[in-house]
Write a protein that holds these residues in place. Structure first.
Motif: not given
Ligand code: NAP
Length: 331
Positions: A172-188
């Motif tokens: 049961h293996a899934s691949s999430g092809i995620l586009f850019n996602h950001e937040s105040p926790r994003r690395g600088p």
């Protein structure tokens, strides 16, 4: 109580996913690499209910041990060398961690669980960077992959290995092809956070200018908190699959600057922004925009925060962080 193991728990997505799973009643284990990792403290403060295990994606024996201790129902493989620009400078390391690390984790699950391997649900953090020189717009699960960086190439390896383990071993293996996602926790080091931090510093008189690369690149940016929910939904399906996760809207770096400076009350950003060839990619991706119809239809997933809401959240958070000082507790 379901049990989950997260690699990359110290990263942006690892923290949001751990919070989500704890709120759903999971027993959560997080893999942290290195001796005395400075981000262990961040994990302990943000998600105190998570049990930390040490290990590294390049060390198969440490992954086996983590599986034996955590006995997970679900494994979320978020660990990676994830900064595209850095992947040209350290292409071999990127390949070891971001590509081979996926194989190590899949192989560790197969060896650990034996014939029960399909009972351990696996999520692989794939990326829109796999589309690279996009052959179709918008990009869906069926779009030809054409990566344009060592990071993108490494993610393609992990994506196909995930599909291969699903097809070879019934996992049961899934691949999430995620586009850019950001937040105040994003690395600088990432452009959205570089802008939100820079704009906040300029507004507070701590910095004069922001040095940028290509202002014309266009991306599909969403909120990380929404995207970890899509990861969880993938592992609740009867079988594994591949899903694009995206907002379907695209904005340029100029749009990002317009919005971020406007949030800080600065109308004309041109005196504050310089461009430098050092920040241009050797092989650029001009535009990425995702078609997440499958995630909408099968997972019932939809983003809740739009581009303006996201940039506002990030700039306001960095204004508060810089005003409160380095010990404000925000990353
Ligand atoms: P991130 O903040 O850069 O976090 C990366 C994580 O990987 C960190 O916890 C890091 O640990 C860990 N890591 C690095 N090398 C490792 C190793 N050798 N062994 C084990 N762990 C290691 O990334 P993110 O934004 O949360 O993204 C999570 C995942 O989604 C990544 O795989 C990324 O490539 C992928 N992705 C992200 C986006 C996005 O827009 N954010 C889009 C598509 C795909 P340290 O803290 O110790 O360095």
């Amino acid at each position: 109580m379901p049990r989950a193991l997260i690699t990359g728990i110290t990263g942006q997505d690892g923290l949001y996913l751990a919070e989500l799973l704890v709120s759903k009643g999971y027993e959560v284990y997080g893999l942290i690499r290195g001796q005395n990792n400075p981000k262990a403290e961040l994990v302990a403060r943000t998600v105190p209910d998570v049990t930390v295990l040490t290990g590294d994606l390049t060390d198969l024996s440490s992954l086996l041990r983590a599986l034996q201790v955590s006995r997970p129902d679900e494994v979320y493989n978020l660990g990676a060398v994830s900064f595209v620009a850095y992947s040209w400078e350290q292409a071999t390391l990127t390949t070891e961690v971001t590509a081979k690390g996926v194989l190590n984790m899949l192989e560790a699950i197969r060896v650990y669980a034996g014939s029960d391997a399909p009972a351990v649900r696996f999520y692989q953090a794939s990326s829109s960077e796999m589309f690279g020189k996009a052959q179709q717009t918008p990009q869906s699960e069926r779009t030809l992959l054409w990566p344009r960086s060592p990071y993108g190439v490494a993610k393609v390896f992990g994506h196909y290995m995930t599909i291969n383990y699903r097809e070879s071993y019934g996992m049961h293996a899934s691949s999430g092809i995620l586009f850019n996602h950001e937040s105040p926790r994003r690395g600088p080091e990432f452009v959205t956070r570089k802008v939100s931090l820079g704009v906040a510093a300029i507004k507070l008189g701590l910095q004069d200018t922001l040095v940028m690369g290509n202002l014309d690149a266009r991306r599909d940016w969403g909120f990380a908190g929404d995207y970890v929910d899509a990861m969880w939904r993938m592992l609740q399906q009867p079988t594994g699959g591949d899903f694009v996760v995206a907002t379907g809207e695209t904005y340029s770096i100029r749009d990002l600057l317009d919005t971020a400076f406007a949030v800080a009350g600065i109308d004309d950003w041109t005196p504050h922004v310089e461009q430098d060839q050092r920040f241009f990619r050797p092989a650029e991706i001009d535009v990425l925009v995702g078609d997440a119809s499958r995630a909408h239809e099968v997972l019932g997933w939809k983003p809740t925060i739009d581009f303006t809401g996201l940039v506002t959240m990030m700039v306001e958070s960095d204004l508060k962080r810089l005003a409160d000082g380095p010990d404000s507790g925000l990353r």
